[in-house]
Motif scaffolding. Structure first.
Motif, PDB file in Angstrom:
ATOM      1  N   GLU A  47      -0.600  -5.528   1.005  1.00 34.70           N
ATOM      2  CA  GLU A  47      -1.422  -4.311   0.990  1.00 34.70           C
ATOM      3  C   GLU A  47      -0.664  -3.110   0.438  1.00 34.70           C
ATOM      4  O   GLU A  47      -1.179  -2.364  -0.405  1.00 34.70           O
ATOM      5  CB  GLU A  47      -1.893  -3.973   2.404  1.00 34.70           C
ATOM      6  CG  GLU A  47      -3.042  -4.822   2.908  1.00 34.70           C
ATOM      7  CD  GLU A  47      -3.517  -4.357   4.280  1.00 34.70           C
ATOM      8  OE1 GLU A  47      -3.181  -3.202   4.668  1.00 34.70           O
ATOM      9  OE2 GLU A  47      -4.204  -5.131   4.959  1.00 34.70           O
ATOM     10  N   THR A  48       0.562  -2.903   0.914  1.00 30.23           N
ATOM     11  CA  THR A  48       1.323  -1.727   0.488  1.00 30.23           C
ATOM     12  C   THR A  48       1.619  -1.765  -1.002  1.00 30.23           C
ATOM     13  O   THR A  48       1.554  -0.734  -1.681  1.00 30.23           O
ATOM     14  CB  THR A  48       2.641  -1.623   1.275  1.00 30.23           C
ATOM     15  OG1 THR A  48       3.347  -2.877   1.183  1.00 30.23           O
ATOM     16  CG2 THR A  48       2.376  -1.322   2.748  1.00 30.23           C
ATOM     17  N   THR A  77      -3.614   4.244  -4.408  1.00 31.44           N
ATOM     18  CA  THR A  77      -4.590   4.522  -3.351  1.00 31.44           C
ATOM     19  C   THR A  77      -3.939   4.291  -1.989  1.00 31.44           C
ATOM     20  O   THR A  77      -2.782   3.859  -1.902  1.00 31.44           O
ATOM     21  CB  THR A  77      -5.824   3.610  -3.509  1.00 31.44           C
ATOM     22  OG1 THR A  77      -6.797   3.962  -2.542  1.00 31.44           O
ATOM     23  CG2 THR A  77      -5.457   2.133  -3.334  1.00 31.44           C
ATOM     24  N   SER A  78      -4.671   4.562  -0.928  1.00 30.80           N
ATOM     25  CA  SER A  78      -4.170   4.285   0.416  1.00 30.80           C
ATOM     26  C   SER A  78      -4.391   2.812   0.732  1.00 30.80           C
ATOM     27  O   SER A  78      -5.049   2.087  -0.023  1.00 30.80           O
ATOM     28  CB  SER A  78      -4.893   5.157   1.442  1.00 30.80           C
ATOM     29  OG  SER A  78      -6.260   4.783   1.523  1.00 30.80           O
ATOM     30  N   GLN A  79      -3.879   2.383   1.889  1.00 26.65           N
ATOM     31  CA  GLN A  79      -4.034   0.975   2.259  1.00 26.65           C
ATOM     32  C   GLN A  79      -5.436   0.661   2.764  1.00 26.65           C
ATOM     33  O   GLN A  79      -5.860  -0.493   2.718  1.00 26.65           O
ATOM     34  CB  GLN A  79      -3.010   0.591   3.329  1.00 26.65           C
ATOM     35  CG  GLN A  79      -1.596   0.451   2.789  1.00 26.65           C
ATOM     36  CD  GLN A  79      -0.619   0.053   3.881  1.00 26.65           C
ATOM     37  OE1 GLN A  79       0.322   0.777   4.175  1.00 26.65           O
ATOM     38  NE2 GLN A  79      -0.858  -1.086   4.507  1.00 26.65           N
ATOM     39  N   VAL A 114      -7.705  -0.999   0.267  1.00 28.81           N
ATOM     40  CA  VAL A 114      -7.134  -2.310  -0.073  1.00 28.81           C
ATOM     41  C   VAL A 114      -7.461  -3.302   1.035  1.00 28.81           C
ATOM     42  O   VAL A 114      -7.864  -4.443   0.777  1.00 28.81           O
ATOM     43  CB  VAL A 114      -5.604  -2.212  -0.273  1.00 28.81           C
ATOM     44  CG1 VAL A 114      -5.019  -3.603  -0.529  1.00 28.81           C
ATOM     45  CG2 VAL A 114      -5.271  -1.272  -1.428  1.00 28.81           C
ATOM     46  N   ALA A 144      -1.641  -1.040  -2.907  1.00 29.01           N
ATOM     47  CA  ALA A 144      -1.983   0.377  -2.774  1.00 29.01           C
ATOM     48  C   ALA A 144      -1.105   1.233  -3.686  1.00 29.01           C
ATOM     49  O   ALA A 144      -1.593   2.159  -4.349  1.00 29.01           O
ATOM     50  CB  ALA A 144      -1.829   0.819  -1.323  1.00 29.01           C
TER      51      ALA A 144
END
Length: 235
Positions: free
Chosen positions: A37-38, A46-48, A51, A41
């Protein structure tokens, strides 16, 4: 969360899901590989949260699996499950074709035949990835022309699974065979012959299932153990 922020996040999650699906289809994320995820992102800026939502969407499609404390991985598809999906897709597309043929305009016919020409060009160029995309667009266009949004949603829930398999872990592809497989369907559309379109779609999926079953020994073994008939092509 509600209001504009929730809508923005939902739209962003859909965009992330499409980007991830594209990366899975082009082999950037092969079967069993982790999707962090990180990292996604950071790559997409973008933010997690979107995602994470996108990964849940792909899990619902059967493309990834999410395990607590281990994150998301690209799912290695079960062969028998794939063949079952083709049975359902065949039934869906037969229904879609019957509905579409009753409403087809001259422009619709021209659009479908143009996609067929794009498919032939991709096959002649030996571009398997482009061919897979055009192939999917032909089937999707016919479902869209049915005018039934529920049918389209169900179709879209199954199509990525089969295309992911064919693109990544399927048997050696033959672009010319794939393109030629659609010729009877296109000929029947050109003639506006509904029953011929239906027969072509059923034969199409029978041939694909037979080809896959013949190349996947675990499928044959599972079918024998279950006492189920093996997929076969109709004459």
């Amino acid at each position: 969360m509600s209001g504009p922020d929730a809508l923005t996040r939902s739209v962003l999650a859909d965009q992330v899901k499409e980007r991830l699906l594209e990366s899975i289809l082009d082999g950037s994320y092969p079967p069993d590989s982790r999707i962090v995820e990180t990292a996604v992102a950071k790559e997409l800026g973008t933010s997690q949260a979107p995602v994470r939502e996108a990964l849940r969407g792909l899990e619902a499609l059967g493309i990834v699996e999410i395990t607590p404390f281990r994150g998301a991985r690209v799912r290695r598809l079960d062969s028998a499950e794939l063949l079952e999906a083709y049975v359902v897709r065949s039934a869906i597309e037969v229904l879609g074709a019957r509905l579409a043929m009753a409403r087809l305009t001259d422009d619709d016919v021209a659009a479908l035949l143009a996609i067929g020409e794009d498919m032939r060009r991709a096959a002649d160029a030996g571009d398997g990835r482009a061919l897979a995309i055009v192939d999917a667009s032909l089937h999707e266009k016919l479902i869209q022309l049915s005018g039934n949004s529920t049918l389209l949603r169900v179709w879209r829930s199954l199509e990525p699974m089969s295309r992911t398999y064919i693109t990544l872990v399927g048997p050696g592809s033959d672009p010319q065979w794939t393109a030629a497989l659609h010729d009877p369907m296109l000929d029947a559309i050109r003639a506006r012959d509904t029953e011929a379109v239906v027969a072509a779609i059923e034969s199409h999926f029978d041939e694909v299932r037979e080809r896959l079953a013949g190349s996947l020994p675990d499928v044959a073994e599972q079918q024998d153990q279950a006492g189920a008939p093996r997929a076969r092509a109709t004459s």
